[in-house]
Structure formats: structure tokens, C-alpha cells
Scaffold this active site. Structure first.
Site, short mmCIF file in Angstrom:
data_model
loop_
_atom_site.label_atom_id
_atom_site.label_comp_id
_atom_site.label_asym_id
_atom_site.label_seq_id
_atom_site.Cartn_x
_atom_site.Cartn_y
_atom_site.Cartn_z
N ASP A 8 -7.09 6.43 -6.58
CA ASP A 8 -7.91 7.15 -5.61
C ASP A 8 -7.19 7.20 -4.29
O ASP A 8 -6.29 6.40 -4.09
CB ASP A 8 -9.20 6.73 -5.39
CG ASP A 8 -9.98 6.96 -4.20
OD1 ASP A 8 -10.34 8.33 -4.30
OD2 ASP A 8 -10.67 6.08 -3.50
N ASP A 10 -8.35 8.23 -0.64
CA ASP A 10 -9.07 7.70 0.63
C ASP A 10 -9.60 6.18 0.45
O ASP A 10 -10.27 5.85 -0.37
CB ASP A 10 -10.30 8.63 1.02
CG ASP A 10 -9.87 9.82 1.58
OD1 ASP A 10 -8.38 10.04 1.74
OD2 ASP A 10 -10.56 10.58 1.71
#
Length: 259
Positions: A8, A10
Site C-alpha cells: 500500500d 499512503d
């Protein structure tokens, strides 16, 4: 078949939100107004605080697509240098080193994000990773149409995109790893054999402990406070967007030198 590693973006690979820096770059380029940025920052903050529902996710996807409809691909691509200038100093070295360790062990490493496919690919290239998986938007004659060209890479959409990539490239998901900070990425994490929680939120930490997943924790209180302050400043002064090119208008024409 070999496994892979999926990261991922952020708050997992970088501190905070990449959308903040895209919004600042768009504002600097004259593509969005201060008022638009402030409004969309508030909408995004509510979305993060309240979590997501199927309806909320669909609405967010439609707003993102509507925001870039009619925009030239090249105009958004030219924001890249300013966006990267904001993102790169926020990299978590601990997570990037994990990605490189996977590569050294023969597993490819990918960024998987709800941000645009273009940003995911550019950032993966700069970081010497093997690819990026983001939200694809349809393009005709160099202009975004406002229609999707693949799954919205959020919640179940991330898992769907990873399964598609694995089927295409011969990746063994049972031997793969997925890294995230958020409960929203549980579908992605449950798609692989080795989920890893990175500075997890409370909901993800609870699941990780119950299921015996590895937990990486290196975030400091100062970093969390810094992120909270950044969100507050965005909401107040419109310093960043809640998502990419929010309600962007066509960029102002620049006068050529000598005219």
C-alpha cells in the site's frame, strides 16, 4: 511460480497521504482553486474518519473520475515532478528496505494504491520497484473520458487487481506478501499467504493479533502529530486535495516567451 510483495502507498510506504501533494501541485499549476481544494480536503477527511461503505466507495470513485474528465493526460503527467518532490522525503526507509529484500529474494515488489495508475507507475520506477497498480481511467485521444478502465483499487478492488496481476504474470499468491496500515486493505491482505501490518490502525491491529500476522511498528508520536497538523492545515487553507485532481478545471494557458 514465485510469490511477490504488494505495498500500500499512503501511510504504509510513505508517511501521510500522497493526495495532499498532488493537490498542492494541482493548485500551484492553476488547475484547481483554493476553495475547491479546501472543500475536497474536508470531504476526504470525513471519508477517512467515517470509514467506507459500498455506497461511499462508489461515490468516491465517481467523483475522482468526474474530476479528471476532459483533462489532457499530459497536463496531469506534468505535475509529476512537484508531486514526487513532496512524496519522496516522506518515504519510510524500513518499508522500502523490505521491498528491496523481497526483490533480492527473487520476489517482485509492487505498489498497490487507490491513487492513479500513472502515479503508481512513476513512483515504482523512481524507487526501482517492479511496477505499480492503481486506478485506471479511460483515455481517448490523449484526454481522460471520466470512465473507469479497471477496478477501483480500494478495498475489494485492490484484491481484484492483485488477482488479475497474479493470473497474468504467474504469481503464486499463497507465497506472496501484502503490507498495509489500514483495515480497509483487509481484502488485499487476505488474498496473500503472508499479510504484514505496518503501523496498523486499531481495527487492523486487532485482526493482525487475532490471526498471528507480523506487525511492523516504527511510527513515532511526532510523525502522527505532524500528519494530524497537515490534515488540519489542508482543511483550513486548501493546501491539498482529498483525492487526485479534485474537480479540476482546464489549466490556464501560459503565454509563450517573446509574446
Amino acid at each position: 511460480m514465485a510469490g511477490a510483495a504488494f505495498f500500500d502507498l499512503d501511510k504504509t510506504l510513505i508517511e501521510g497521504s500522497s493526495a495532499l501533494h498532488f493537490g498542492r501541485a494541482a493548485y500551484k499549476a492553476g488547475m484547481v482553486s483554493r476553495r475547491q481544494l479546501a472543500g475536497d480536503a474536508w470531504a476526504n477527511l470525513k471519508f477517512r474518519l467515517n470509514g467506507s461503505t459500498d455506497t461511499g466507495t462508489d461515490e468516491l470513485r465517481e467523483r475522482i473520475l468526474d474530476s479528471i474528465a476532459g483533462q489532457r493526460v499530459v497536463d496531469l503527467a506534468r505535475l509529476g515532478p512537484d508531486v514526487l518532490a513532496g512524496i519522496l522525503p516522506l518515504l519510510y526507509r524500513e518499508v522500502l528496505e523490505e521491498a528491496y529484500a523481497h526483490q533480492d529474494a527473487g520476489r517482485r515488489a509492487f505498489i498497490v494504491t487507490a491513487a492513479s495508475q500513472e502515479l503508481a507507475e512513476v513512483l515504482a520506477h523512481v524507487l526501482v520497484l517492479d511496477g505499480g497498480v492503481g486506478m485506471r481511467s479511460e483515455v481517448r485521444d490523449g484526454v481522460y473520458t471520466g470512465r473507469p478502465a479497471g477496478p477501483f483499487t480500494y478495498r475489494e478492488g485492490k484484491a481484484e487487481a492483485i488477482r488479475e496481476l497474479a493470473a497474468r504474470d504467474g504469481i503464486d499468491l499463497s507465497e506472496s506478501y501484502a503490507y498495509s496500515d489500514s483495515e480497509s486493505d483487509l481484502p488485499m491482505m487476505r488474498t496473500v499467504g503472508h499479510p504484514v501490518a505496518v503501523n496498523p490502525d486499531r481495527a487492523l491491529e486487532r485482526v493482525a493479533r487475532e490471526e498471528g500476522w507480523r506487525i511492523m511498528r516504527f511510527d513515532k508520536l511526532g510523525r502522527r502529530l505532524k500528519w494530524a497538523a497537515a490534515v488540519g492545515s489542508v482543511a483550513l487553507v486548501g493546501g491539498g486535495g482529498g483525492y487526485y485532481a479534485a474537480r479540476a478545471r482546464r489549466p490556464r494557458r501560459r503565454r509563450l516567451p517573446g509574446r
